[in-house]
Design an enzyme around this catalytic site. Structure first.
Site, mmCIF file in Angstrom:
data_model
loop_
_atom_site.group_PDB
_atom_site.id
_atom_site.type_symbol
_atom_site.label_atom_id
_atom_site.label_comp_id
_atom_site.label_asym_id
_atom_site.label_seq_id
_atom_site.Cartn_x
_atom_site.Cartn_y
_atom_site.Cartn_z
ATOM 1 N N GLY A 1 0.810 -1.219 0.000
ATOM 2 C CA GLY A 1 0.000 0.000 0.000
ATOM 3 C C GLY A 1 0.838 1.262 0.000
ATOM 4 O O GLY A 1 0.403 2.294 0.485
ATOM 5 N N PHE B 1 17.240 3.634 -6.338
ATOM 6 C CA PHE B 1 16.068 4.445 -6.663
ATOM 7 C C PHE B 1 16.102 4.736 -8.163
ATOM 8 O O PHE B 1 17.052 5.329 -8.671
ATOM 9 C CB PHE B 1 16.082 5.750 -5.860
ATOM 10 C CG PHE B 1 14.944 6.666 -6.221
ATOM 11 C CD1 PHE B 1 13.659 6.396 -5.779
ATOM 12 C CD2 PHE B 1 15.154 7.795 -7.014
ATOM 13 C CE1 PHE B 1 12.600 7.227 -6.118
ATOM 14 C CE2 PHE B 1 14.098 8.632 -7.355
ATOM 15 C CZ PHE B 1 12.817 8.343 -6.906
ATOM 16 N N HIS C 1 5.623 3.106 -13.544
ATOM 17 C CA HIS C 1 5.170 1.881 -12.890
ATOM 18 C C HIS C 1 4.287 1.150 -13.900
ATOM 19 O O HIS C 1 3.219 1.634 -14.259
ATOM 20 C CB HIS C 1 4.386 2.209 -11.615
ATOM 21 C CG HIS C 1 3.747 1.004 -10.980
ATOM 22 N ND1 HIS C 1 4.106 0.542 -9.731
ATOM 23 C CD2 HIS C 1 2.788 0.157 -11.437
ATOM 24 C CE1 HIS C 1 3.385 -0.540 -9.453
ATOM 25 N NE2 HIS C 1 2.576 -0.789 -10.471
ATOM 26 N N GLU D 1 7.722 -6.191 -7.494
ATOM 27 C CA GLU D 1 7.016 -7.083 -6.568
ATOM 28 C C GLU D 1 5.864 -7.781 -7.276
ATOM 29 O O GLU D 1 5.472 -7.411 -8.379
ATOM 30 C CB GLU D 1 6.473 -6.315 -5.349
ATOM 31 C CG GLU D 1 5.363 -5.332 -5.684
ATOM 32 C CD GLU D 1 4.438 -5.049 -4.491
ATOM 33 O OE1 GLU D 1 4.430 -5.802 -3.502
ATOM 34 O OE2 GLU D 1 3.682 -4.062 -4.580
ATOM 35 N N ASN E 1 1.836 -8.912 -6.502
ATOM 36 C CA ASN E 1 0.681 -8.860 -5.609
ATOM 37 C C ASN E 1 -0.148 -10.103 -5.854
ATOM 38 O O ASN E 1 -0.655 -10.323 -6.953
ATOM 39 C CB ASN E 1 -0.141 -7.589 -5.846
ATOM 40 C CG ASN E 1 0.622 -6.356 -5.391
ATOM 41 O OD1 ASN E 1 1.288 -6.377 -4.366
ATOM 42 N ND2 ASN E 1 0.547 -5.288 -6.157
ATOM 43 N N ARG F 1 -3.032 -11.252 -5.348
ATOM 44 C CA ARG F 1 -4.467 -10.991 -5.086
ATOM 45 C C ARG F 1 -5.024 -10.205 -6.258
ATOM 46 O O ARG F 1 -4.287 -9.816 -7.159
ATOM 47 C CB ARG F 1 -4.582 -10.151 -3.824
ATOM 48 C CG ARG F 1 -3.726 -8.867 -3.955
ATOM 49 C CD ARG F 1 -3.938 -7.882 -2.848
ATOM 50 N NE ARG F 1 -2.891 -6.875 -2.785
ATOM 51 C CZ ARG F 1 -2.897 -5.720 -3.431
ATOM 52 N NH1 ARG F 1 -3.890 -5.432 -4.247
ATOM 53 N NH2 ARG F 1 -1.905 -4.868 -3.312
HETATM 54 P P1 ADP Z 1 4.002 -1.565 -2.361
HETATM 55 O O1 ADP Z 1 4.083 -2.971 -1.893
HETATM 56 O O2 ADP Z 1 3.818 -0.608 -1.258
HETATM 57 O O3 ADP Z 1 3.079 -1.396 -3.503
HETATM 58 P P2 ADP Z 1 6.194 -1.339 -4.291
HETATM 59 O O4 ADP Z 1 7.472 -2.077 -4.159
HETATM 60 O O5 ADP Z 1 5.236 -1.829 -5.289
HETATM 61 O O6 ADP Z 1 5.495 -1.261 -2.868
HETATM 62 O O7 ADP Z 1 6.517 0.188 -4.554
HETATM 63 C C1 ADP Z 1 5.496 1.163 -4.519
HETATM 64 C C2 ADP Z 1 5.907 2.341 -5.377
HETATM 65 O O8 ADP Z 1 7.123 2.913 -4.892
HETATM 66 C C3 ADP Z 1 6.196 2.010 -6.831
HETATM 67 O O9 ADP Z 1 5.034 1.992 -7.608
HETATM 68 C C4 ADP Z 1 7.123 3.146 -7.224
HETATM 69 O O10 ADP Z 1 6.420 4.327 -7.475
HETATM 70 C C5 ADP Z 1 7.927 3.332 -5.966
HETATM 71 N N1 ADP Z 1 9.162 2.517 -6.015
HETATM 72 C C6 ADP Z 1 9.320 1.275 -5.522
HETATM 73 N N2 ADP Z 1 10.566 0.815 -5.759
HETATM 74 C C7 ADP Z 1 11.215 1.796 -6.425
HETATM 75 C C8 ADP Z 1 12.543 1.951 -6.942
HETATM 76 N N3 ADP Z 1 13.474 0.986 -6.805
HETATM 77 N N4 ADP Z 1 12.850 3.121 -7.569
HETATM 78 C C9 ADP Z 1 11.942 4.097 -7.699
HETATM 79 N N5 ADP Z 1 10.693 4.011 -7.232
HETATM 80 C C10 ADP Z 1 10.315 2.884 -6.597
HETATM 81 P P1 ADP Z 2 -3.198 -2.178 -5.672
HETATM 82 O O1 ADP Z 2 -1.877 -2.813 -5.375
HETATM 83 O O2 ADP Z 2 -4.352 -3.079 -5.790
HETATM 84 O O3 ADP Z 2 -3.101 -1.149 -6.722
HETATM 85 P P2 ADP Z 2 -2.893 -0.756 -3.247
HETATM 86 O O4 ADP Z 2 -1.428 -0.966 -3.246
HETATM 87 O O5 ADP Z 2 -3.441 0.625 -3.162
HETATM 88 O O6 ADP Z 2 -3.615 -1.396 -4.441
HETATM 89 O O7 ADP Z 2 -3.496 -1.658 -2.097
HETATM 90 C C1 ADP Z 2 -4.861 -1.924 -2.029
HETATM 91 C C2 ADP Z 2 -5.339 -1.760 -0.636
HETATM 92 O O8 ADP Z 2 -4.687 -2.662 0.218
HETATM 93 C C3 ADP Z 2 -5.076 -0.391 -0.058
HETATM 94 O O9 ADP Z 2 -6.150 -0.102 0.786
HETATM 95 C C4 ADP Z 2 -3.800 -0.592 0.735
HETATM 96 O O10 ADP Z 2 -3.727 0.341 1.778
HETATM 97 C C5 ADP Z 2 -3.953 -1.996 1.209
HETATM 98 N N1 ADP Z 2 -2.711 -2.761 1.341
HETATM 99 C C6 ADP Z 2 -2.048 -3.399 0.375
HETATM 100 N N2 ADP Z 2 -0.985 -4.075 0.864
HETATM 101 C C7 ADP Z 2 -0.980 -3.868 2.190
HETATM 102 C C8 ADP Z 2 -0.139 -4.297 3.274
HETATM 103 N N3 ADP Z 2 0.904 -5.105 3.106
HETATM 104 N N4 ADP Z 2 -0.431 -3.860 4.497
HETATM 105 C C9 ADP Z 2 -1.492 -3.063 4.703
HETATM 106 N N5 ADP Z 2 -2.318 -2.636 3.734
HETATM 107 C C10 ADP Z 2 -2.081 -3.020 2.500
HETATM 108 MG MG MG Z 3 3.237 -2.287 -5.329
#
Ligand code: ADP
Ligand code: ADP
Ligand code: MG
Length: 450
Positions: free
Chosen positions: A166, A204, A210, A290, A292, A294
């Protein structure tokens, strides 16, 4: 395998509504699990049956495995759909559901553990031949390890919680001192927020896109439904998504989607999932970040361009049926855009604004879809995520989709709490948005320069 007859929806909000609709269309009895705060939710109104699972705070209801399992037994459910967020990526809950003899609408618990743990997922991706972001080899051991690793790959770097999600649990660091300090803080925060102090490090990637691929597996085979571009983010949370990613050329698209299918197949994946990548438009390189395990918030734009029902598809494969689609029969057409409508005030730093929806008139007409949880007179409870719905448009081209989104936003009238609707009208007026010159920190940079 026996057909699913009674499905418990272990979630709330628009995704609960979405799952209930799919189940009912499949002839499955849809049962809403609801907290004290959600008695009058749209999910409860639409479901065939509903059962209270406890207090308003998520820990007492939607995040309470025992309460959900007890509810599933009470209503005689033979399957559980976890939606997104909450317990959807909780391997222990998935295992408890299957141990209780019910079908889990998602991948096996072991797959969730493997791909839901980000550092492990990266190792799995690497061994499936998928490019990953330069970074630490697994988890960091201590601050010195973090500094040494950051020096090796070059600043700036991100420290990421292995159990994060999230958009939370991610920190940027630009120097040795910052890394050392950020490491200690990130560890504590990750332990508190996710119950797992594991931290890893990544380079970074500046001004990245994305881009993510929608996949579906049945345990033996897997297919993709092309990609989504989710580069418009605020604080690493998606706010606006498009399908397809108009920036990709056909060769890159094919490579990206093929690598996602290879990875999905390599873990014997069952269900719907998303493989997320960062794409650097300057070099044309893409990197896995990563998976997901789900259904995702933005799945409707894929449904719109491919003409499929992903919730139906995930229920189908999880009940043991083979993939309902062959890859060569999955085509995409046109362009779809989704905006996430949050009960937040964009004029006040996106402060949450729960309250009563006095009146709502959604846009209608060609190419417009609304997946929402609100109705006129509905009171938004203050306990949960601020997303109250999604406005989705489809049109033949990106340009037409932008025009349709503008029209749909004009038609939508929501009287009551402040929402992010006006923010999207602002975004639509931006040249960078119209010209598709976006990246993951574009919104932050726009705010800084205004
Ligand atoms: P989450 O599990 O919270 O979705 P992600 O690993 O998917 O975490 O990262 C969420 C967002 O953070 C990405 O969509 C991107 O915008 C930013 N991000 C993640 N990793 C990187 C990276 N190595 N460099 C730049 N931006 C990143
Ligand atoms: P998506 O990956 O489906 O685009 P989000 O990253 O916004 O969506 O996550 C969907 C919902 O799940 C959001 O409400 C986010 O806050 C929650 N969420 C996702 N991963 C986690 C986590 N590891 N811990 C807590 N909340 C999460
Ligand atoms: Mg993500």
């Amino acid at each position: 395998m026996a057909r699913i007859e009674r499905l418990l929806v272990a979630n709330r909000g628009e995704i609960a509504v979405r799952v209930i609709r799919a189940a009912q269309e499949m002839g499955i009895v849809a049962i809403a699990a609801y907290s004290d705060a959600d008695e009058s939710s749209l999910a409860v109104l639409l479901a065939d049956e509903a059962i209270n699972i406890g207090g308003a705070h998520a820990k007492k209801s939607y995040l309470n495995p025992e309460a959900l399992l007890a509810a599933a037994r009470t209503v005689n459910a033979d399957a559980v759909h976890p939606g997104y967020g909450f317990l959807s990526e909780n391997a222990d809950f998935a295992r408890a559901v299957t141990d209780a003899g019910m079908v889990w609408i998602g991948p096996a618990a072991a797959t969730i553990s493997r791909m839901g743990h980000k550092a492990e997922a990266i190792a799995t991706a690497r061994s499936a031949g998928v490019p990953v972001v330069p970074g630490s080899d697994g988890l960091l051991t201590d601050a010195d390890d973090a500094v040494a690793c950051a020096r090796r790959i070059g600043y700036p770097v991100l420290l990421k919680a292995a159990a994060g999600g999230g958009g939370r649990g991610i920190r940027i660091a630009g120097s040795d001192d910052e890394v050392a300090q950020a490491f200690a803080e990130a560890r504590q925060e990750a332990e508190a927020a996710f119950g797992d102090a594991g931290i890893y490090l990544e380079k970074f990637i500046a001004r990245a896109r994305h881009i993510e691929v929608q996949v579906l597996g049945d345990g033996t085979d897997a297919v993709h439904f092309f990609e989504r571009d989710c580069s418009l983010q605020r604080r690493r949370q998606k706010v606006w998504e498009e399908a397809p990613a108009a920036i990709l050329d056909e060769a890159t698209r094919t490579a990206l989607c093929t690598s996602a299918v290879a990875l999905t197949r390599s873990v014997g994946y069952v269900g719907a999932g998303t493989i997320e990548y960062l794409y650097d438009p300057d070099t044309g390189e893409y990197y896995f970040i990563e998976m997901n395990t789900r259904i995702q918030v933005e799945h409707p734009i894929t449904e719109e361009i491919c003409g499929v029902d992903l919730i139906r598809a995930m229920i189908t494969v999880c009940q043991g049926d083979p993939l309902p689609y062959r890859q060569d029969r999955i085509h995409r057409r046109g362009h779809a855009i989704e905006v996430r409508i949050n009960a937040e005030d964009p004029a006040a730093g996106f402060r949450p604004s729960p309250g009563t929806i006095d009146n709502v008139d959604w846009a209608q007409g060609p190419g417009v879809r609304v997946d929402s949880l609100v109705y006129s007179g509905y009171r938004i409870p203050p306990f949960y995520d601020s997303m109250i719905g999604k406005l989705i448009v489809w049109a033949e081209t990106r340009e037409q989709a932008l025009a349709r989104l503008a029209r749909a936003l004009r038609e939508t009238e929501l009287v009551g709490p402040a929402t992010t609707l006006p923010f999207f009208e602002e975004l639509l007026a931006e040249d960078d948005v119209r010209n598709n010159e976006l990246h993951t920190t574009w919104i932050e940079q726009r705010t800084e320069t205004r």
